[in-house]
Enzyme design. Structure first.
Site, PDB file in Angstrom:
ATOM      1  N   ARG A   1      10.746  -1.992  16.389  1.00  0.00           N
ATOM      2  CA  ARG A   1       9.409  -2.206  16.933  1.00  0.00           C
ATOM      3  C   ARG A   1       9.373  -1.654  18.351  1.00  0.00           C
ATOM      4  O   ARG A   1      10.313  -1.879  19.133  1.00  0.00           O
ATOM      5  CB  ARG A   1       9.067  -3.700  16.983  1.00  0.00           C
ATOM      6  CG  ARG A   1       8.626  -4.299  15.660  1.00  0.00           C
ATOM      7  CD  ARG A   1       7.263  -3.787  15.188  1.00  0.00           C
ATOM      8  NE  ARG A   1       6.855  -4.404  13.950  1.00  0.00           N
ATOM      9  CZ  ARG A   1       7.151  -3.987  12.718  1.00  0.00           C
ATOM     10  NH1 ARG A   1       7.873  -2.885  12.558  1.00  0.00           N
ATOM     11  NH2 ARG A   1       6.714  -4.624  11.655  1.00  0.00           N
TER      12      ARG A   1
ATOM     13  N   HIS B   1       5.850   5.944  12.600  1.00  0.00           N
ATOM     14  CA  HIS B   1       6.222   4.679  11.937  1.00  0.00           C
ATOM     15  C   HIS B   1       6.382   4.890  10.420  1.00  0.00           C
ATOM     16  O   HIS B   1       5.646   4.312   9.623  1.00  0.00           O
ATOM     17  CB  HIS B   1       5.166   3.593  12.215  1.00  0.00           C
ATOM     18  CG  HIS B   1       5.651   2.208  11.920  1.00  0.00           C
ATOM     19  ND1 HIS B   1       5.248   1.107  12.628  1.00  0.00           N
ATOM     20  CD2 HIS B   1       6.512   1.738  10.984  1.00  0.00           C
ATOM     21  CE1 HIS B   1       5.829   0.019  12.147  1.00  0.00           C
ATOM     22  NE2 HIS B   1       6.608   0.383  11.143  1.00  0.00           N
TER      23      HIS B   1
ATOM     24  N   GLU C   1       1.045   1.051  19.205  1.00  0.00           N
ATOM     25  CA  GLU C   1       0.648   1.883  18.058  1.00  0.00           C
ATOM     26  C   GLU C   1      -0.818   1.686  17.715  1.00  0.00           C
ATOM     27  O   GLU C   1      -1.290   0.537  17.772  1.00  0.00           O
ATOM     28  CB  GLU C   1       1.512   1.525  16.835  1.00  0.00           C
ATOM     29  CG  GLU C   1       2.934   1.943  17.022  1.00  0.00           C
ATOM     30  CD  GLU C   1       3.814   1.626  15.810  1.00  0.00           C
ATOM     31  OE1 GLU C   1       3.272   1.372  14.711  1.00  0.00           O
ATOM     32  OE2 GLU C   1       5.030   1.647  15.969  1.00  0.00           O
TER      33      GLU C   1
HETATM   34  C1  8YV Z   1       6.207  -1.387   7.131  1.00  0.00           C
HETATM   35  C2  8YV Z   1       7.733  -2.280   8.936  1.00  0.00           C
HETATM   36  O1  8YV Z   1       5.821  -0.180   6.652  1.00  0.00           O
HETATM   37  O2  8YV Z   1       8.164  -3.862   7.241  1.00  0.00           O
HETATM   38  C3  8YV Z   1       8.090  -3.624   8.416  1.00  0.00           C
HETATM   39  O3  8YV Z   1       8.296  -4.513   9.273  1.00  0.00           O
HETATM   40  O4  8YV Z   1       7.822  -2.047  10.074  1.00  0.00           O
HETATM   41  C4  8YV Z   1       7.277  -1.147   8.129  1.00  0.00           C
HETATM   42  O5  8YV Z   1       8.370  -0.460   7.692  1.00  0.00           O
HETATM   43  C5  8YV Z   1       5.044  -2.099   7.716  1.00  0.00           C
HETATM   44  O6  8YV Z   1       5.399  -3.244   8.384  1.00  0.00           O
HETATM   45  C6  8YV Z   1       4.054  -2.469   6.659  1.00  0.00           C
HETATM   46  O7  8YV Z   1       3.258  -3.535   7.081  1.00  0.00           O
END
Ligand code: 8YV
Length: 328
Positions: free
Chosen positions: A243, A290, A272
């Site tokens: 993140r 992402h 983002e």
């Molecule tokens: C997802 C992500 O695509 O799962 C996670 O925490 O960061 C990503 O890989 C995204 O969160 C989908 O909501």
């Protein structure tokens, strides 16, 4: 007489097979055109939905949850990270939160490894040179990067994804170091030949590459702060597929620009979809939108997990992927 189907609101477009199955099982409202919902649209959704299926692009904060109707009992997040959901408020309002752990581990670890290779070896720069039409041909001193084999990789957060990164990195000759709240099990540590650093500060000062693999929680916000980034050797590369909020993006950008950090591979950003515009001007960074878990297989597996969580919950059982605040 069967039980009444729960009203499920899905905030973004999901893979067709997942949406089809959801339509069979639930009374579902889909987002066909995939435009992110505004806070007002989300508020309208939580007023009527029994189950909300949000993603990382939705802000499920206290203000939004205060507008939820009493029928909202489950937030089945499509994703593993739940930092966009106010878990404390959800708990006090009696709303269960689930996520999709495990099914995006390998994809995210692959993308992390791709960045670990791409940044020191200047892959994106080379690609840009080819497309520019200005390549003059091979030269002994052009496009020199840095060797991967034999370097030290410091993993921040040795959870599922961190361990999957370590497993891959060993094949590329990297020595594995890690910082975690607690050391991992001895058997895993031995398998990975990993060195545990209780002190993040001390680890940072000794690494050649840093990979951020911990979740974003109140405790990890700006874990790589301006002060900590200054502890890194100037030849160090920073990779983040977790993140954006875990790294002080402005401080990182300044240090990259001033040559105080050698390069960065970033799949995630602090605000983002906004990206610090100064990052875009730098050659020593590889920036991705992402996409760490963005595989068809992964998205379908995530959707299946969401479905299982909703179905189990609506059948009156505890869903398998309940998020408990203390887990984070
Ligand atoms: C997802 C992500 O695509 O799962 C996670 O925490 O960061 C990503 O890989 C995204 O969160 C989908 O909501």
């Amino acid at each position: 007489m069967g039980r009444k189907k729960p009203l499920v609101v899905v905030t973004r477009k999901l893979p067709d097979t997942i949406e089809t199955r959801m339509m069979e099982l639930f009374d579902v409202t889909l987002n066909r055109d995939d435009k992110p919902m505004t806070q007002t649209q989300l508020a309208n959704a939580v007023k009527k939905a029994d189950v909300l299926v949000p993603t990382v692009t939705d802000r499920i904060d206290a203000r939004l949850l205060s507008q939820a109707g009493p029928q909202l009992k489950l937030i089945a997040n499509f994703g593993t990270g739940v930092d966009s959901i106010d878990l404390g408020t959800a708990r006090t309002r009696g709303i269960t939160v689930t996520n999709t752990p495990g099914v995006l581990t390998e994809d995210t670890a692959d993308m992390t490894m791709a960045l670990i290779l791409s940044v020191p070896r200047r892959l994106a720069e080379g690609e840009r040179l080819m497309r520019s039409g200005e390549w003059q041909g091979w030269s002994p001193t052009s496009m020199l990067g840095h060797r991967i084999w034999g370097k030290r990789l410091g993993i921040i957060g040795m959870g599922r994804i961190g361990a999957a990164v370590a497993q891959r990195a060993r094949g590329f000759g990297l020595a594995i170091h890690y910082h975690n709240r607690r050391p991992v099990e001895k058997s895993l540590e031995e398998k990975l030949e990993a060195t545990y650093w209780e002190s993040l500060d001390q680890m940072l000062a000794q690494m050649d590459i840093i990979s951020v693999n911990c979740p974003h929680t109140p405790g990890t916000f700006h874990l790589l702060s301006a002060r900590r980034l200054k502890l890194l050797p100037a030849h160090c590369f920073v990779i983040n597929t977790s993140r954006g909020e875990v790294v002080d993006e402005n401080a990182l950008t300044r240090m990259l620009r001033d040559g105080k950090i050698a390069g960065a591979g970033l799949d995630v950003f602090e605000h983002e979809p906004a990206v610090n515009p100064k990052l875009l001007e730098l050659d020593n960074v590889v920036l991705l939108p992402h996409m760490g878990s963005a595989t068809i297989e992964g998205r379908i597996a995530m959707g299946e997990k969401v479905i299982i969580n909703i179905k189990t919950f609506s059948d009156g059982h505890p869903p398998p992927d309940r998020v408990i605040e203390t887990m984070l």
